[in-house]
Design an enzyme around this catalytic site. Structure first.
Site, PDB file in Angstrom:
ATOM      1  N   LYS A  42       0.818  -1.196   0.000  1.00 53.39           N
ATOM      2  CA  LYS A  42       0.000   0.000   0.000  1.00 53.39           C
ATOM      3  C   LYS A  42       0.862   1.261   0.000  1.00 53.39           C
ATOM      4  O   LYS A  42       0.387   2.347  -0.253  1.00 53.39           O
ATOM      5  CB  LYS A  42      -0.863   0.034   1.277  1.00 53.39           C
ATOM      6  N   GLY A  43       2.157   1.085   0.288  1.00 46.87           N
ATOM      7  CA  GLY A  43       3.036   2.231   0.519  1.00 46.87           C
ATOM      8  C   GLY A  43       3.095   3.249  -0.596  1.00 46.87           C
ATOM      9  O   GLY A  43       3.341   4.427  -0.361  1.00 46.87           O
ATOM     10  N   ASP A 102      14.835  -0.448  -0.175  1.00 39.95           N
ATOM     11  CA  ASP A 102      15.621  -0.568   1.060  1.00 39.95           C
ATOM     12  C   ASP A 102      16.661  -1.675   0.856  1.00 39.95           C
ATOM     13  O   ASP A 102      17.679  -1.452   0.206  1.00 39.95           O
ATOM     14  CB  ASP A 102      14.635  -0.862   2.203  1.00 39.95           C
ATOM     15  N   PHE A 151      14.314   5.027   9.771  1.00 39.12           N
ATOM     16  CA  PHE A 151      12.985   4.581   9.367  1.00 39.12           C
ATOM     17  C   PHE A 151      12.090   5.796   9.154  1.00 39.12           C
ATOM     18  O   PHE A 151      11.888   6.608  10.047  1.00 39.12           O
ATOM     19  CB  PHE A 151      12.379   3.627  10.400  1.00 39.12           C
ATOM     20  N   ASP A 158       4.417   3.583   5.971  1.00 35.11           N
ATOM     21  CA  ASP A 158       3.878   3.276   7.299  1.00 35.11           C
ATOM     22  C   ASP A 158       4.922   2.693   8.234  1.00 35.11           C
ATOM     23  O   ASP A 158       5.972   2.202   7.810  1.00 35.11           O
ATOM     24  CB  ASP A 158       2.761   2.234   7.178  1.00 35.11           C
TER      25      ASP A 158
HETATM   26  P1  IMP Z   1      13.107  -4.043   0.839  1.00 32.84           P
HETATM   27  O1  IMP Z   1      12.607  -5.367   0.355  1.00 32.84           O
HETATM   28  O2  IMP Z   1      13.997  -4.198   2.043  1.00 32.84           O
HETATM   29  O3  IMP Z   1      13.739  -3.202  -0.224  1.00 32.84           O
HETATM   30  O4  IMP Z   1      11.855  -3.303   1.458  1.00 32.84           O
HETATM   31  C1  IMP Z   1      11.048  -2.472   0.726  1.00 32.84           C
HETATM   32  C2  IMP Z   1       9.750  -2.224   1.447  1.00 32.84           C
HETATM   33  O5  IMP Z   1       9.956  -2.069   2.845  1.00 32.84           O
HETATM   34  C3  IMP Z   1       9.122  -0.929   1.002  1.00 32.84           C
HETATM   35  O6  IMP Z   1       8.223  -1.144  -0.032  1.00 32.84           O
HETATM   36  C4  IMP Z   1       8.448  -0.416   2.250  1.00 32.84           C
HETATM   37  O7  IMP Z   1       7.125  -0.921   2.317  1.00 32.84           O
HETATM   38  C5  IMP Z   1       9.242  -0.995   3.388  1.00 32.84           C
HETATM   39  N1  IMP Z   1      10.206  -0.021   3.938  1.00 32.84           N
HETATM   40  C6  IMP Z   1      11.545  -0.023   3.855  1.00 32.84           C
HETATM   41  N2  IMP Z   1      12.105   1.011   4.477  1.00 32.84           N
HETATM   42  C7  IMP Z   1      11.074   1.722   4.993  1.00 32.84           C
HETATM   43  C8  IMP Z   1      10.990   2.940   5.760  1.00 32.84           C
HETATM   44  O8  IMP Z   1      11.971   3.612   6.102  1.00 32.84           O
HETATM   45  N3  IMP Z   1       9.738   3.339   6.078  1.00 32.84           N
HETATM   46  C9  IMP Z   1       8.613   2.660   5.728  1.00 32.84           C
HETATM   47  N4  IMP Z   1       8.639   1.534   5.008  1.00 32.84           N
HETATM   48  C10 IMP Z   1       9.863   1.068   4.649  1.00 32.84           C
HETATM   49 MG    MG Z   2       5.356  -0.901   4.000  1.00 32.79          MG
END
Ligand code: IMP
Ligand code: MG
Length: 179
Positions: A42-43, A102, A151, A158
């Site tokens: 949903k982000g 991330d 974060f 969220d």
């Molecule tokens: P990844 O698989 O570690 O790249 O994570 C990506 C997902 O993690 C994103 O689509 C976000 O939903 C969540 N995410 C990563 N970092 C943050 C943050 O700082 N704030 C909020 N959501 C995050």
């Molecule tokens: Mg998220």
């Protein structure tokens, strides 16, 4: 809600400028193409709704939901499709719209899954990038802004399903998730 924010990273005006720049760049690059924007729920919904209105070309939209996080602050690496696309990708120039890159695990698995569906092209547009935290090899052609290893919440992002409706992006106080 406001009391949980350590500092504001991007104001509404700054977010608007970032989205405008990305929209203009995408509108230039996708001239004559068959653009399909896929928002990852949903982000990315707030970003998506602003971005699509800053793109001046005809385009289609669709949504997909994946789970990799749970309620903590780290990605698990197991990407599960919770809601799949409604349309077939064949013939489309697919642009994945994501809130934040991330570790990169979510997008690298997603790229793998979606590229087997034979879109004409596939690229990533992410509002934020946290390059220091990268573990998987992912290339995002469009990046709104790089952010520090903290974060962040707001503008769709969220923590534990909260703070998505903040109109700005701020750093969450660590005591909120260390509790
Ligand atoms: P990844 O698989 O570690 O790249 O994570 C990506 C997902 O993690 C994103 O689509 C976000 O939903 C969540 N995410 C990563 N970092 C943050 C943050 O700082 N704030 C909020 N959501 C995050
Ligand atoms: Mg998220």
């Amino acid at each position: 809600m406001k009391n949980d924010i350590q500092s504001v990273l991007f104001s509404q005006e700054e977010l608007e400028a970032i989205v405008k720049r990305l929209g203009a760049q995408i509108s230039e690059d996708y001239k004559g193409k068959n653009l399909l924007l896929v928002s990852i729920l949903k982000g990315s919904i707030v970003f998506m709704s602003d971005l699509m209105r800053s793109i001046t070309l005809p385009c289609r939209i669709d949504f997909m939901a994946v789970s990799s996080y749970g309620s903590g602050i780290n990605s698990s690496g197991n990407v599960k499709i919770i809601k799949d696309l409604d349309i077939s990708l064949e013939g489309y120039d697919l642009l994945i719209v994501e809130d934040i890159l991330d570790s990169g695990r979510t997008l690298s698995s997603l790229m793998e899954i979606l590229s087997t569906r034979k879109p004409k092209s596939i690229e990533i547009c992410t509002l934020f990038d946290k390059p220091e935290r990268r573990e998987a090899d992912v290339y995002a052609k469009y990046i709104g802004a790089c952010v520090p290893d903290a974060f962040i919440v707001g503008y769709g992002l969220d923590y534990d399903e909260k703070y998505r409706n903040l109109p700005y992006v701020g750093i969450l106080k660590p005591e909120v998730y260390e509790k």
